[in-house]
Write an enzyme that holds these catalytic residues in place. Structure first.
Site, mmCIF file in Angstrom:
data_model
loop_
_atom_site.group_PDB
_atom_site.id
_atom_site.type_symbol
_atom_site.label_atom_id
_atom_site.label_comp_id
_atom_site.label_asym_id
_atom_site.label_seq_id
_atom_site.Cartn_x
_atom_site.Cartn_y
_atom_site.Cartn_z
ATOM 1 N N HIS A 809 -14.166 -132.833 113.499
ATOM 2 C CA HIS A 809 -12.839 -132.864 114.117
ATOM 3 C C HIS A 809 -11.993 -133.895 113.380
ATOM 4 O O HIS A 809 -12.263 -135.089 113.440
ATOM 5 C CB HIS A 809 -12.953 -133.237 115.596
ATOM 6 C CG HIS A 809 -11.679 -133.031 116.366
ATOM 7 N ND1 HIS A 809 -10.465 -133.563 115.980
ATOM 8 C CD2 HIS A 809 -11.421 -132.344 117.513
ATOM 9 C CE1 HIS A 809 -9.534 -133.216 116.853
ATOM 10 N NE2 HIS A 809 -10.076 -132.482 117.794
ATOM 11 N N SER A 810 -10.959 -133.435 112.697
ATOM 12 C CA SER A 810 -10.080 -134.331 111.928
ATOM 13 C C SER A 810 -9.140 -135.081 112.862
ATOM 14 O O SER A 810 -9.023 -134.771 114.059
ATOM 15 C CB SER A 810 -9.275 -133.502 110.923
ATOM 16 O OG SER A 810 -8.371 -134.327 110.216
#
Length: 952
Positions: A809-810
């Site tokens: 998850h950026s």
């Protein structure tokens, strides 16, 4: 002519010890006979398990020996049937030996003995092959009943040093053997260690031998008895019958434990205690649901919504500072508790806002009612102790309920019939419990003082309550929370949520017993120091070491509850409970800000400082200990003539019965939930892998219902073999201390890696897989400004080939430098692995632009699953070293705010091209389900392309 017989004369007699001899002999013959026959006829087959055979495994388990193979199964069944006669006789004779006037415990133990005998027949004659579920039900029932049988026999044993010594040896060895038994079973089942099952088998056989040996000790007491058969109507004509002395035992002095549990037992008292505990369960159910309902609103507003103010509804005890209002509340506390049930009825409200307001009002009234109850009972220590026991056991009951329902409480307002809620039953029982448990308080409205002098600072006592309540809520309201704090991925090097969640629950019970029976120790600086060390170990270490710290802290927190609350009740409830709940609320907010720092004012000050929160919690509890140190020690139960008050002792025993029942239930749940680890992918014949990515929005759907069941359905119907879940860490007060992955993994039959734990300050990433997870590493990617970016790097065994799967998850759109650094970190990680790889991710970039070119291309070695799909911003699937055959986008319905993306791959084939092919050219096993075509099902349908895409 006079008859040649005399009415009532004895026609047969034998010593009672022969019942013990017969039971022991025939029982051992059943097991050892099956073992001898099995080893002689089927040795290699019965030592074989699902992973290894001879020579790695060389000794059979009990279940393999007495299982389905003929003739050893028949040998076992024959002798176990013969055992039933002596067994029933042994139980009956023990009852005759131990019964006393007005004593209920002997009857209870006899009933348990009969129940064990019947359930033994159940698992013997209904094998796992015949009916796996019923076999397990009978087996776990037998094992659970072993504890009250053993403790009951020990409590009732006549004073005989020899018999008591052997019983303690066999019972202690039996329960001590359970620890290595579970350890080696996990080594076999989870870690697949060669030879572990053989070691497990030795401990399993030891349990059998010790179980029978424990009952064999009865021959010592039975040797003082004779069984006689008398002819009372002259139907026999035998002669020469010997006169037989009646079985007479020397009157023995009752043990204290027997007095507590057996003397004057009353079912009315048990029902009163159960109602009290259920009232405590209702309080904790509503309190733990409040944060979850509040969280829905900032979640959808992506920032402060204003509804967060309802977190403060716990401060209602401040109203008790008004004397007239305090008198009114105490006098009518039943009405206050009944009004609090609006929190239980909140599930009827359709709109999330109304549901939240209902829960908020319920918690307001519940905090007011419980604080008034503690204050009202302060003049009678044994009644106050009962209320505190109910309050603490209510937390344990809530945690056991969550353990049973995969970390959801079935009476929460986010539950209803469609997702497994028991709201209507929970509400009905709550009404009955309140009517029963609030019939009267000791003071009936008057400010009756506590006995003895009242010393110490009420403000410090309130701070102590703040630390106590926060510790109970944040760490103990779910059995898996602290386990996930110390979780670091595969291979397993620490506890698992199942079965080790039961250890947390057992530690809670042990701590409460310590607080009740050793209050001087519970209030001491020594135990506080031990608890502080446990908190530090939990916060700073992982694996088993961290969990041992967690168990230490658990025992301390539960031990402190009786003395902290009893001391606070001596002072003004507005100061102690009002201030306690206010500071507790501040701790709750701080405990959320450590991860939500990017969305709250002043958040960066608390960024990633769980250590600060834990330190504050323990310092506040230290304030409570400091206030207690000024209060003279006093027994919590009054004594008369130096002996315990019998009525108070009996009352305490009822709560201990309930505690024992809850712990047995927790043990049974751990057994029934233990995973099978025999998972298979959906289409193994094609070596197919269907992988998906989904941002699940913390498992609350658009209408504020818990969404696990709906998620389960679509994942199953889409036939996902591997799925990455984002926004999945729910182990905080504000999210209900939940773990969605437990339900999904168990129901779908998948391995699970929770990802970076709650103390790693991320919103969570998780991995579910039909394939074994050989190794996994958790990463926190560079995030100098924004929220932390979690990633999982896992190696899966796919059809004998190791394949790496990344779940990532950026950071947020507002932090471009964070996202650039993260893209370089992850690209390097993916480039370095020589194995085929799949990335299931949330990248926050447009195809072909910016960081996309770092994730895709030479820097990473990864390919885009569909370079022509231009309409993406967040979710991406990348791959290398596998043949990609299909790609689909599935609408989310109302479950979350993000679609599901899925791709199909084939192991051990070249990557292929980006050319599209019609579905007719794709083998059936590599096609996406037709269920989602057109309008789809339940709001889930193929969209964007309106159908899956397939590649050559």
């Amino acid at each position: 002519m006079a008859p040649k017989y005399k009415e009532g004369e004895t026609v047969a007699a034998f010593n009672g010890k022969w019942i013990s001899y017969a039971h022991t002999t025939v029982a051992y013959c059943a097991f050892l006979g099956a073992l001898i026959v099995g080893v002689y006829l089927h040795y290699h087959k019965i030592v074989q398990n699902e992973f290894y055979g001879y020579p790695e495994e060389w000794f059979p388990s009990v279940s393999a020996t007495i299982g389905d193979r003929y003739p050893e199964r028949s040998v076992f069944m024959l002798f176990i049937a013969l055992t039933s006669g002596p067994r029933f006789a042994l139980v009956g004779l023990w009852y005759i030996l131990t019964r006393r006037p007005n004593a209920t415990l002997p009857k209870f133990v006899a009933g348990v003995g009969i129940f064990r005998t019947l359930t033994c027949g159940g698992w013997t004659y209904v094998t796992s092959t015949d009916d796996h579920d019923w076999h397990d039900i009978f087996m776990i029932s037998y094992l659970v009943a072993t504890l009250p049988w053993t403790l009951g026999v020990l409590a009732l044993s006549p004073t005989n040093p020899t018999a008591l010594k052997y019983r303690k040896i066999f019972a202690g060895s039996f329960f001590g053997t359970l620890v290595p038994l579970i350890y080696f079973f996990i080594q076999h089942k989870v870690h697949r260690v060669a030879g572990a099952y053989t070691t497990y088998a030795f401990f399993e056989w030891s349990l059998v031998l010790l179980d029978v040996a424990f009952d064999a000790v009865t021959f010592i007491e039975f040797s003082n008895l004779e069984i006689v058969v008398k002819d009372v109507r002259g139907i026999t004509r035998g002669a020469g019958n010997k006169a037989v002395a009646d079985a007479v035992l020397e009157k023995e002095r009752e043990k204290e434990v027997a007095q507590v549990f057996a003397s004057g037992f009353s079912w009315v008292g048990v029902f009163d205690a159960a109602a009290d505990v259920y009232n405590g369960f209702v309080f904790w159910s509503m309190l733990t649901s409040l944060g979850l309902c509040v969280w829905y609103f900032p979640l959808w507003h992506m920032g402060i919504s204003g509804y967060e103010v309802l977190v403060m509804c716990t401060v209602s005890p401040f109203l008790l500072g008004i004397r007239s209002l305090r008198f009114l509340v105490v006098r009518h506390v039943r009405i206050v508790h009944l009004l609090s049930l609006s929190g239980m009825l909140a599930f009827l409200a359709k709109s999330p806002e109304n549901r939240l307001f209902s829960v908020g009002f319920g918690v307001w009234m519940a905090c007011l009612g419980w604080s008034a109850t503690f204050f009202a009972e302060r003049s009678q220590p044994h009644r106050l102790e009962a209320r505190i026991s109910a309050f603490s056991l209510g937390l344990l009951a809530s945690s056991v309920a969550k353990f049973s329902f995969w970390t959801n409480n079935p009476v929460w307002p986010v539950m209803h019939a469609a997702n497994g809620g028991w709201n209507k039953l929970g509400f009905a029982l709550a009404v009955l419990a309140i009517l029963r448990s609030t019939r009267a308080t000791a003071s009936s409205g008057a400010d009756s003082p506590a006995p003895g002098p009242t010393k110490g600072s009420p403000a410090l006592a309130g701070l102590g309550l703040a630390g106590l309540f926060f510790a109970m809520h944040s760490l103990l309201s779910d059995s898996s929370t602290m386990i996930l704090w110390v979780w670091e991925g595969y291979p397993v090097r620490g506890p698992l949520a199942v079965p080790h969640g039961a250890w947390t629950l057992l530690a809670m019970g042990a701590g409460l017993v310590l607080g009740l029976f050793a209050p001087s120790l519970a209030r001491s600086w020594v135990l506080y120091g031990i608890g502080s060390i446990g908190a530090a170990v939990l916060t700073t270490t992982s694996h088993w070491t961290g969990y041992y710290g967690a168990l230490t802290l658990t025992v301390y927190v539960m031990a402190a509850a009786p003395v902290f609350i009893a001391h606070a009740a001596r002072h003004s409830p507005a100061t102690t409970f009002g201030l306690g709940f206010l500071i507790y609320n501040i701790l709750v907010l701080a405990h959320v800000w450590v991860v939500a720092y990017a969305f709250v004012p002043g958040g960066p000050l608390m960024r990633e400082h769980t250590d600060w929160v834990m330190t504050a919690m323990m310092l506040f509890m230290g304030c409570g200990v400091f206030s207690l140190s000024a209060q003279p020690s006093a027994p919590t139960i009054k004594k008369y003539k130096g002996k315990p008050n019998p009525a108070a002792g009996r009352q305490r025993s009822y709560y201990l019965y309930i505690l024992l029942g809850l712990e047995l239930l927790a043990t049974a749940i751990a057994y029934l939930r233990f995973p099978s680890y025999n998972y298979t992918p959906y289409h193994p014949e094609e070596k197919s892998v269907t992988a998906g990515i989904w941002t699940i929005h913390f498992s609350l759907d658009n209408d504020m219902w818990s969404s696990e069941h709906r998620m389960r359905d679509v994942i199953k119907e889409l036939e996902l073999d591997v799925v990455g879940l984002l926004e999945s860490d729910l182990q905080r007060i504000i999210m209900g201390n939940r773990d969605t992955t437990q339900f999904l993994a168990e129901d779908l039959g998948m391995y699970v890696d929770f990802g970076p734990g709650p103390n790693k300050h991320t919103w969570g990433s998780a991995l579910l897989s039909k394939f074994p997870i050989v190794n996994s590493t958790h990463h926190l990617l560079p995030s100098p400004v924004g929220e932390l970016a979690p990633a999982i790097h896992a190696t899966l065994d796919m059809y004998g080939r190791y394949v790496d799967v990344f779940v990532f998850h950026s950071g947020q759109e507002e932090d471009p430098e964070d996202r650039r650094l993260q893209s370089e970190y992850l690209a390097k990680l993916m480039k370095e692995t020589p194995r085929p790889s799949i990335l299931l991710s949330y990248l926050v970039t447009k195809p072909g632009q910016g960081n996309y070119n770092t994730y895709v291309g030479e820097k990473s070695g990864m390919r885009d699953v569909d370079p022509s799909d231009w309409d993406r911003w967040c979710e991406y699937i990348l791959y290398k070293g596998l043949k990609r055959t299909g790609y689909a986008r599935v609408s989310r319905s109302t479950i979350t705010d993000t679609e599901i993306q899925a791709a199909k791959f084939v192991v051990d084939q070249p990557e292929g091209t980006n050319d599209f092919i019609p579905e007719e050219q794709v083998p059936p096993g590599l096609r996406f389900p037709a269920l989602f075509r057109g309008q789809g099902v339940r709001g889930h349908a193929y969209h964007v392309f309106n159908e899956p895409r397939y590649f050559a």
